[in-house]
Design a protein around this motif. Structure first.
Motif, PDB file in Angstrom:
ATOM      1  N   UNK A   1       0.860  -1.185   0.000  1.00  0.00           N
ATOM      2  CA  UNK A   1       0.000   0.000   0.000  1.00  0.00           C
ATOM      3  C   UNK A   1       0.895   1.233   0.000  1.00  0.00           C
ATOM      4  N   UNK A   2       0.728   2.099  -0.993  1.00  0.00           N
ATOM      5  CA  UNK A   2       1.518   3.331  -1.082  1.00  0.00           C
ATOM      6  C   UNK A   2       3.011   3.077  -0.933  1.00  0.00           C
ATOM      7  N   UNK A   3       3.494   2.088  -1.674  1.00  0.00           N
ATOM      8  CA  UNK A   3       4.921   1.730  -1.700  1.00  0.00           C
ATOM      9  C   UNK A   3       5.460   1.253  -0.350  1.00  0.00           C
TER      10      UNK A   3
ATOM     11  N   UNK B   1       1.576  -5.336  10.516  1.00  0.00           N
ATOM     12  CA  UNK B   1       2.974  -4.941  10.668  1.00  0.00           C
ATOM     13  C   UNK B   1       3.528  -4.364   9.380  1.00  0.00           C
ATOM     14  N   UNK B   2       4.227  -3.250   9.485  1.00  0.00           N
ATOM     15  CA  UNK B   2       4.941  -2.726   8.330  1.00  0.00           C
ATOM     16  C   UNK B   2       6.296  -3.418   8.291  1.00  0.00           C
ATOM     17  N   UNK B   3       6.601  -4.038   7.154  1.00  0.00           N
ATOM     18  CA  UNK B   3       7.863  -4.766   7.016  1.00  0.00           C
ATOM     19  C   UNK B   3       8.753  -4.064   6.001  1.00  0.00           C
ATOM     20  N   UNK B   4      10.049  -4.216   6.177  1.00  0.00           N
ATOM     21  CA  UNK B   4      11.034  -3.532   5.334  1.00  0.00           C
ATOM     22  C   UNK B   4      11.529  -4.445   4.223  1.00  0.00           C
ATOM     23  N   UNK B   5      10.657  -4.725   3.275  1.00  0.00           N
ATOM     24  CA  UNK B   5      11.024  -5.449   2.061  1.00  0.00           C
ATOM     25  C   UNK B   5       9.944  -5.160   1.034  1.00  0.00           C
ATOM     26  N   UNK B   6      10.193  -5.549  -0.188  1.00  0.00           N
ATOM     27  CA  UNK B   6       9.189  -5.372  -1.227  1.00  0.00           C
ATOM     28  C   UNK B   6       8.300  -6.604  -1.274  1.00  0.00           C
TER      29      UNK B   6
END
Length: 149
Positions: A62-64, A75-80
């Motif tokens: 969502x929104x990059x 959870x916001x995760x740090x990967x694509x």
């Protein structure tokens, strides 16, 4: 395939895999055993959480930004999304539309919809739409087949 499980009282844990011919199924199993179970780290507000892939219902971009949805957390995760799909495809994750990767192990039922789409009902009550672009591959996975080359 015959599976034998034996518990011992001492010594190191050991897995012995015997096969006559290397098949994609055996190769995938070896890869999974060597890789172990990854842990996904994500943030919700000011807190960080570590979750097992089996606890994640789906990933959504969502929104990059990429979010992992569990029963109790977003959870916001740090990967694509592509990285999450690649890293976890051996753990039941499947790209179901351009912005989501779905954990197949949480699907309770499926229903075909107009336009060759599929509505997947998850065991937490949510519904996810599998786009027509990914529907053919999804049906193959349900039948236990391999993707056509």
């Amino acid at each position: 395939m015959k599976v034998t499980i034996q518990q011992t009282g001492e010594g190191e844990d050991e897995i012995i895999l015997r096969y006559r011919e290397m098949t994609p199924e055996i190769s995938s199993l070896i890869h999974l055993l060597r890789q172990g179970t990854p842990v996904i780290t994500g943030r919700e507000g000011e807190r960080s959480y570590r979750v097992a892939p089996g606890d994640i219902y789906y990933f959504e971009s969502v929104d990059e930004r990429l979010f992992a949805y569990t029963r109790t957390h977003t959870l916001q995760v740090c990967m694509t999304l592509s990285e999450a799909q690649e890293r976890l495809e051996n753990h039941g994750f499947f790209r179901c539309n351009k912005s989501m990767a779905l954990n197949l192990n949480h699907i309770e039922s499926v229903k075909s919809e107009l336009g060759s789409r599929i509505n997947a009902a998850l065991d937490n009550g949510e519904h996810v739409v599998i786009s027509r672009h990914y529907a053919k591959r999804f049906r193959e996975l349900l039948r236990g087949g391999e993707e056509d080359a």
